[in-house]
Design an enzyme around this catalytic site. Structure first.
Site, PDB file in Angstrom:
ATOM      1  N   TYR A  70       5.782 -25.379 -68.988  1.00 42.95           N
ATOM      2  CA  TYR A  70       4.984 -24.467 -68.158  1.00 42.95           C
ATOM      3  C   TYR A  70       5.403 -23.018 -68.412  1.00 42.95           C
ATOM      4  O   TYR A  70       4.556 -22.130 -68.593  1.00 42.95           O
ATOM      5  CB  TYR A  70       5.179 -24.856 -66.690  1.00 42.95           C
ATOM      6  CG  TYR A  70       4.284 -24.157 -65.704  1.00 42.95           C
ATOM      7  CD1 TYR A  70       3.015 -24.665 -65.401  1.00 42.95           C
ATOM      8  CD2 TYR A  70       4.693 -23.003 -65.040  1.00 42.95           C
ATOM      9  CE1 TYR A  70       2.196 -24.038 -64.467  1.00 42.95           C
ATOM     10  CE2 TYR A  70       3.886 -22.376 -64.112  1.00 42.95           C
ATOM     11  CZ  TYR A  70       2.632 -22.887 -63.829  1.00 42.95           C
ATOM     12  OH  TYR A  70       1.826 -22.261 -62.902  1.00 42.95           O
ATOM     13  N   SER A 120       1.282 -16.661 -64.316  1.00 44.95           N
ATOM     14  CA  SER A 120       2.187 -17.082 -63.224  1.00 44.95           C
ATOM     15  C   SER A 120       3.392 -16.151 -63.262  1.00 44.95           C
ATOM     16  O   SER A 120       3.654 -15.502 -64.286  1.00 44.95           O
ATOM     17  CB  SER A 120       2.642 -18.517 -63.485  1.00 44.95           C
ATOM     18  OG  SER A 120       3.753 -18.861 -62.675  1.00 44.95           O
TER      19      SER A 120
HETATM   20  P1  NAD Z   1      -4.860 -26.979 -58.710  1.00 42.18           P
HETATM   21  O1  NAD Z   1      -4.230 -28.249 -59.158  1.00 42.18           O
HETATM   22  O2  NAD Z   1      -5.301 -26.804 -57.307  1.00 42.18           O
HETATM   23  O3  NAD Z   1      -6.128 -26.651 -59.637  1.00 42.18           O
HETATM   24  C1  NAD Z   1      -6.123 -26.846 -61.013  1.00 42.18           C
HETATM   25  C2  NAD Z   1      -7.550 -26.867 -61.514  1.00 42.18           C
HETATM   26  O4  NAD Z   1      -7.532 -27.107 -62.925  1.00 42.18           O
HETATM   27  C3  NAD Z   1      -8.386 -28.003 -60.903  1.00 42.18           C
HETATM   28  O5  NAD Z   1      -9.712 -27.553 -60.719  1.00 42.18           O
HETATM   29  C4  NAD Z   1      -8.315 -29.085 -61.967  1.00 42.18           C
HETATM   30  O6  NAD Z   1      -9.402 -30.015 -61.914  1.00 42.18           O
HETATM   31  C5  NAD Z   1      -8.362 -28.231 -63.206  1.00 42.18           C
HETATM   32  N1  NAD Z   1      -7.895 -28.911 -64.414  1.00 42.18           N
HETATM   33  C6  NAD Z   1      -6.710 -29.530 -64.635  1.00 42.18           C
HETATM   34  N2  NAD Z   1      -6.688 -30.053 -65.862  1.00 42.18           N
HETATM   35  C7  NAD Z   1      -7.886 -29.759 -66.434  1.00 42.18           C
HETATM   36  C8  NAD Z   1      -8.471 -30.030 -67.698  1.00 42.18           C
HETATM   37  N3  NAD Z   1      -7.833 -30.733 -68.650  1.00 42.18           N
HETATM   38  N4  NAD Z   1      -9.719 -29.570 -67.929  1.00 42.18           N
HETATM   39  C9  NAD Z   1     -10.411 -28.881 -66.984  1.00 42.18           C
HETATM   40  N5  NAD Z   1      -9.892 -28.594 -65.782  1.00 42.18           N
HETATM   41  C10 NAD Z   1      -8.656 -29.033 -65.513  1.00 42.18           C
HETATM   42  O7  NAD Z   1      -3.822 -25.860 -59.153  1.00 42.18           O
HETATM   43  P2  NAD Z   1      -3.693 -24.304 -58.802  1.00 42.18           P
HETATM   44  O8  NAD Z   1      -2.385 -24.131 -58.134  1.00 42.18           O
HETATM   45  O9  NAD Z   1      -4.919 -23.762 -58.189  1.00 42.18           O
HETATM   46  O10 NAD Z   1      -3.520 -23.718 -60.268  1.00 42.18           O
HETATM   47  C11 NAD Z   1      -4.492 -22.923 -60.919  1.00 42.18           C
HETATM   48  C12 NAD Z   1      -3.793 -22.040 -61.935  1.00 42.18           C
HETATM   49  O11 NAD Z   1      -2.900 -21.166 -61.252  1.00 42.18           O
HETATM   50  C13 NAD Z   1      -2.952 -22.816 -62.956  1.00 42.18           C
HETATM   51  O12 NAD Z   1      -3.084 -22.221 -64.229  1.00 42.18           O
HETATM   52  C14 NAD Z   1      -1.542 -22.630 -62.428  1.00 42.18           C
HETATM   53  O13 NAD Z   1      -0.583 -22.721 -63.445  1.00 42.18           O
HETATM   54  C15 NAD Z   1      -1.635 -21.234 -61.864  1.00 42.18           C
HETATM   55  N6  NAD Z   1      -0.598 -20.897 -60.880  1.00 42.18           N
HETATM   56  C16 NAD Z   1      -0.490 -21.601 -59.708  1.00 42.18           C
HETATM   57  C17 NAD Z   1       0.498 -21.228 -58.806  1.00 42.18           C
HETATM   58  C18 NAD Z   1       0.672 -21.928 -57.493  1.00 42.18           C
HETATM   59  O14 NAD Z   1       1.655 -21.638 -56.792  1.00 42.18           O
HETATM   60  N7  NAD Z   1      -0.217 -22.800 -57.076  1.00 42.18           N
HETATM   61  C19 NAD Z   1       1.352 -20.171 -59.085  1.00 42.18           C
HETATM   62  C20 NAD Z   1       1.206 -19.493 -60.286  1.00 42.18           C
HETATM   63  C21 NAD Z   1       0.219 -19.860 -61.169  1.00 42.18           C
END
Ligand code: NAD
Length: 259
Positions: A154, A141
């Site tokens: 985080y 991130s």
């Molecule tokens: P999201 O909530 O849409 O997806 C998260 C995924 O992780 C889902 O499939 C969920 O079921 C799974 N998950 C959560 N806990 C779990 C566990 N204990 N075991 C197995 N699976 C699990 O979120 P997202 O925004 O797509 O985030 C995905 C990644 O991207 C994360 O690591 C997040 O930190 C990172 N990220 C997101 C953003 C953003 O703006 N959305 C920005 C930077 C980084």
């Protein structure tokens, strides 16, 4: 990527689902993982993979449980013969000042957002090294590069992911395995929608206004990055042209960390 297999953690939603679809669209077999609407995610990826003869599978490992992570990697190897691309993407968020931060939320974020990256890498890397080809893509991130208030766990976890990425990239530098991190800024996924909702409720503003406020605070482009755009970046990292791209933390963040 025909004949190659990608394991994408946390791929039932958001960024992971976008990356899984992009890799399937290149002909890779994909093992999905995560909670929520598993069937819908599987159907979405299968619609892309099917016409290319690629297969889609699912493992329900809880990424906070090391034994389940190892079992998932072994299951992918048993089903498809290898794990060639590992995308460590599963992640959760919790927002609170550090003195109010529940200790169990800290532990969960460190386990799912950081330690799972170690456990999955440790399980998948020996096979990649033996075949002398592999791609490990860690979804960190912008919070792996800079901080924001109220996100101590985080930010600590994501800085850890960037550090871990660099270390494993050095350990694999003379092999056909590359290890890199992707650092998105705001991407409109369920994880971020929760923060938009909290903001809209706290300020008594509409969903659109809350989104605009969120973007204008941090993301100079004023636009969300999309899961499909991050999928395209993952595809590039898997290409032959990216063989010497190692240990990088690539931000796709509308200019967030340029400030
Ligand atoms: P999201 O909530 O849409 O997806 C998260 C995924 O992780 C889902 O499939 C969920 O079921 C799974 N998950 C959560 N806990 C779990 C566990 N204990 N075991 C197995 N699976 C699990 O979120 P997202 O925004 O797509 O985030 C995905 C990644 O991207 C994360 O690591 C997040 O930190 C990172 N990220 C997101 C953003 C953003 O703006 N959305 C920005 C930077 C980084």
């Amino acid at each position: 990527m025909k004949g190659k297999t990608a394991l994408v953690t946390g791929s039932t939603s958001g960024i992971g689902l976008g990356i899984a679809k992009a890799l399937a669209a290149q002909g890779a077999n994909v093992m999905l993982n995560g909670f929520g609407d598993i069937e819908a995610a599987q159907a979405e990826v299968a619609a892309v993979a099917g016409p290319l003869g690629a297969k889609v599978s699912y493992h329900g490992a809880d990424m906070s449980k090391p034994a389940e992570i190892e079992a998932m990697v072994r299951a992918a190897e048993a089903e498809f013969g290898s794990v060639d691309v590992l995308v460590n993407n599963a992640g959760i968020q919790y927002v609170a000042p550090v003195e109010d931060f529940p200790a169990e939320r800290w532990d969960a974020i460190i386990a799912i957002n950081l330690s799972s990256v170690f456990h999955a890498t440790r399980a998948a890397l020996p096979g990649m090294k033996a075949r002398n080809w592999g791609r490990i893509i860690n979804v960190a991130s912008v919070h792996g590069l800079v901080a924001s208030a109220q996100k101590s766990a985080y930010v600590a976890a994501k800085h850890g992911v960037v550090g871990f990425t660099k270390t494993v990239a050095l350990e694999t530098a003379t092999t056909g395995v590359t290890v890199n991190a992707i650092c998105p800024g705001w991407v409109l996924t369920p994880l971020v929608q929760k923060q938009v909702d909290a903001r809209a409720a706290a300020a008594g503003v509409s969903d659109d206004e809350a989104k605009r406020a969120l973007l204008s605070e941090k993301q100079p482009s004023q636009q969300f990055t999309t899961p499909d755009e991050l999928g395209a970046l993952a595809v590039f990292l898997c290409s032959a042209a990216a063989h010497n791209l190692r240990g990088a933390a690539i931000n796709m963040d509308g200019g967030w960390v340029a400030q």
